[in-house]
Design a protein around this motif. Structure first.
Motif, PDB file in Angstrom:
ATOM      1  N   HIS A  34      76.194 -10.993  59.099  1.00 53.03           N
ATOM      2  CA  HIS A  34      76.435 -11.900  57.972  1.00 53.03           C
ATOM      3  C   HIS A  34      77.833 -11.594  57.425  1.00 53.03           C
ATOM      4  CE1 HIS A  34      71.838 -11.870  57.722  1.00 53.03           C
ATOM      5  NE2 HIS A  34      72.216 -13.052  58.204  1.00 53.03           N
ATOM      6  N   ASN A  36      79.375 -12.054  54.644  1.00 56.23           N
ATOM      7  CA  ASN A  36      79.576 -11.553  53.271  1.00 56.23           C
ATOM      8  C   ASN A  36      79.055 -10.128  53.114  1.00 56.23           C
ATOM      9  OD1 ASN A  36      76.902 -12.325  53.557  1.00 56.23           O
ATOM     10  ND2 ASN A  36      76.682 -12.995  51.433  1.00 56.23           N
ATOM     11  N   GLU A  37      78.902  -9.413  54.258  1.00 51.95           N
ATOM     12  CA  GLU A  37      78.389  -8.049  54.219  1.00 51.95           C
ATOM     13  C   GLU A  37      79.399  -7.112  54.899  1.00 51.95           C
ATOM     14  OE1 GLU A  37      74.365  -8.228  55.796  1.00 51.95           O
ATOM     15  OE2 GLU A  37      73.881  -9.945  54.527  1.00 51.95           O
ATOM     16  N   ARG A  77      78.329 -15.779  54.104  1.00 50.21           N
ATOM     17  CA  ARG A  77      77.186 -15.348  54.921  1.00 50.21           C
ATOM     18  C   ARG A  77      77.269 -15.972  56.317  1.00 50.21           C
ATOM     19  NH1 ARG A  77      71.931 -13.200  54.266  1.00 50.21           N
ATOM     20  NH2 ARG A  77      70.323 -14.220  55.483  1.00 50.21           N
ATOM     21  N   THR A 136      72.467  -6.416  50.837  1.00 46.69           N
ATOM     22  CA  THR A 136      71.625  -7.427  50.189  1.00 46.69           C
ATOM     23  C   THR A 136      72.331  -8.038  48.974  1.00 46.69           C
ATOM     24  OG1 THR A 136      70.589  -5.658  48.898  1.00 46.69           O
ATOM     25  CG2 THR A 136      69.474  -6.314  50.906  1.00 46.69           C
ATOM     26  N   SER A 137      71.898  -9.253  48.590  1.00 48.33           N
ATOM     27  CA  SER A 137      72.523  -9.887  47.419  1.00 48.33           C
ATOM     28  C   SER A 137      72.018  -9.256  46.134  1.00 48.33           C
ATOM     29  CB  SER A 137      72.287 -11.401  47.433  1.00 48.33           C
ATOM     30  OG  SER A 137      70.915 -11.718  47.322  1.00 48.33           O
ATOM     31  N   GLN A 193      73.650  -3.289  47.635  1.00 47.43           N
ATOM     32  CA  GLN A 193      74.211  -4.592  47.253  1.00 47.43           C
ATOM     33  C   GLN A 193      75.534  -4.835  48.005  1.00 47.43           C
ATOM     34  OE1 GLN A 193      76.764  -6.083  45.290  1.00 47.43           O
ATOM     35  NE2 GLN A 193      75.694  -8.046  45.265  1.00 47.43           N
ATOM     36  N   HIS A 194      75.780  -6.113  48.375  1.00 49.48           N
ATOM     37  CA  HIS A 194      76.922  -6.472  49.235  1.00 49.48           C
ATOM     38  C   HIS A 194      78.229  -5.763  48.884  1.00 49.48           C
ATOM     39  CE1 HIS A 194      74.496  -9.455  51.079  1.00 49.48           C
ATOM     40  NE2 HIS A 194      74.713 -10.447  50.234  1.00 49.48           N
ATOM     41  N   ASP A 195      78.607  -5.784  47.599  1.00 49.66           N
ATOM     42  CA  ASP A 195      79.934  -5.288  47.236  1.00 49.66           C
ATOM     43  C   ASP A 195      79.920  -3.898  46.613  1.00 49.66           C
ATOM     44  OD1 ASP A 195      81.169  -7.753  48.082  1.00 49.66           O
ATOM     45  OD2 ASP A 195      80.189  -8.651  46.340  1.00 49.66           O
ATOM     46  N   LEU A 295      66.818 -13.439  46.269  1.00 47.84           N
ATOM     47  CA  LEU A 295      68.037 -14.162  46.680  1.00 47.84           C
ATOM     48  C   LEU A 295      68.936 -14.437  45.483  1.00 47.84           C
ATOM     49  CD1 LEU A 295      69.333 -15.551  49.243  1.00 47.84           C
ATOM     50  CD2 LEU A 295      68.429 -17.676  48.310  1.00 47.84           C
ATOM     51  N   TYR A 296      70.089 -13.763  45.470  1.00 42.33           N
ATOM     52  CA  TYR A 296      71.079 -14.011  44.416  1.00 42.33           C
ATOM     53  C   TYR A 296      72.395 -14.495  45.031  1.00 42.33           C
ATOM     54  CZ  TYR A 296      67.928 -11.758  41.111  1.00 42.33           C
ATOM     55  OH  TYR A 296      66.850 -11.441  40.317  1.00 42.33           O
ATOM     56  N   GLN A 297      72.298 -15.298  46.085  1.00 36.79           N
ATOM     57  CA  GLN A 297      73.495 -15.893  46.687  1.00 36.79           C
ATOM     58  C   GLN A 297      73.106 -17.296  47.115  1.00 36.79           C
ATOM     59  OE1 GLN A 297      74.240 -13.247  49.992  1.00 36.79           O
ATOM     60  NE2 GLN A 297      72.465 -13.941  51.131  1.00 36.79           N
TER      61      GLN A 297
END
Ligand SMILES: [Zn+2]
Length: 316
Positions: A34, A36-37, A77, A136-137, A193-195, A295-297
């Motif tokens: 993905h 965005n990861e 993503r 994860t988001s 979390q992703h970032d 899901l927060y994206q």
């Protein structure tokens, strides 16, 4: 690397590889399935740098691959469809039979990633161990996904992170599912979390523990192994070591799904508790348990999973 539309990817499929001409297993690390990861590819780079810096006397080989190159470049993503779906023999045959102009961006990525994996499988003798690295988001600690009644379940108990069982019952066609069906050891891991910068250090710690647990490096050679374990123990604290997926909330196209704010992975929820809403109204938890992958994206196929603790005495 040229793409169909003539654009050049700045990121390459191969992150790197490390070997010392000693027989042993091949550990294939995949990051950025993905886009965005970014923590996956970054953790792989850190481990490869660490192996070269010491340098380690490695048994077997470590190979690092990037998943969705155009999506990593755009930090999304995916562009047209989720690359971590459609990994079935029929779908792959279907993709390979299609004309290039009929292929979506991620169809091309799937064919290219599979070719890179097949190249490793044909070059090395095995056994092959795959770690598919994700984030994860929602907020939360690291954890791993295991498909089927894999013999690695017992081994993974030494990884210090919760293991999610039964994912193949609710999510079909993942890369990990495909590799498990081919007889390889394949584990999906989520760093956080992703970032979050912890996502990178958690994934890096998981890779070092895998290198040691799977016998590619000697435990005494790895000075930072206890640091890697401590990093994960601190992140995971008192969470159960094994949980099972009980329910998946599937999203429908344009259903206006909106997760209620504030849920983190492994948060406990009550039966009937409102977790989200969509055009049909409020969505309540069908049973008590813990929430996973809220899901927060914008992009995704499931709104959340519900999981339940597996009793410690349930033997694999
Ligand atoms: Zn992911």
């Amino acid at each position: 690397m040229q793409t169909a539309n003539g654009k050049e990817h700045q990121v390459q499929r191969l992150i790197g590889s490390y070997e010392c001409d000693q027989p042993g297993p091949t550990l294939v690390l995949i990051g950025g399935t993905h886009g965005n990861e970014p923590s996956g590819p970054e953790a792989i780079e850190r481990v490869l740098d660490g192996l070269r810096a010491q340098p380690f006397d490695l048994r077997g080989r470590v190979v690092g691959l990037r998943g969705n190159l155009p999506a990593l470049q755009e930090r999304v993503r995916y562009l047209e469809r989720d690359l971590n779906r459609n990994w079935t023999v029929d779908e792959i045959e279907n993709l390979r039979a299609r004309k290039p102009e009929e292929l979506l961006v991620e169809d091309v990525q799937q064919i290219e990633l599979l070719s890179a994996i097949e190249e490793v499988l044909s070059k090395d003798e095995g056994p092959f161990l795959f770690l598919d690295l994700h984030s994860t988001s929602g907020e939360g600690p690291p954890f791993a996904f295991l498909c089927g009644a894999s013999p690695v379940r017992r081994l993974l108990r030494h990884f210090e992170i919760p293991i999610i069982l039964g994912v193949e019952d609710v999510l079909q066609g993942t890369l990990m599912d495909y590799l498990t069906d081919r007889g390889h050891v394949a584990v999906g891991v989520e760093g956080g979390q992703h970032d979050a910068k912890e996502a990178v250090s958690n994934l890096e710690a998981i890779i070092w523990i895998a290198l040691s647990e799977w016998g590619l490096i000697q435990e005494q050679e790895l000075r930072d192994l206890s640091l890697a374990r401590a990093t994960l123990q601190l992140a995971v604290r008192t969470l159960p070591r094994e949980v099972r997926v009980m329910h998946r909330h599937e999203l429908l196209k344009d259903d206006g799904f909106q997760m209620a704010p504030g849920f983190a992975n492994f948060d406990r929820v009550q039966g009937g508790q409102v977790l989200a809403s969509d055009r049909g109204g409020e969505i309540a938890s069908p049973e008590p348990g813990r929430i996973l992958l809220p899901l927060y994206q914008g992009l995704g196929e499931e709104g959340f999973l519900l999981i339940q603790d597996v009793p410690v005495d349930e033997e694999p």
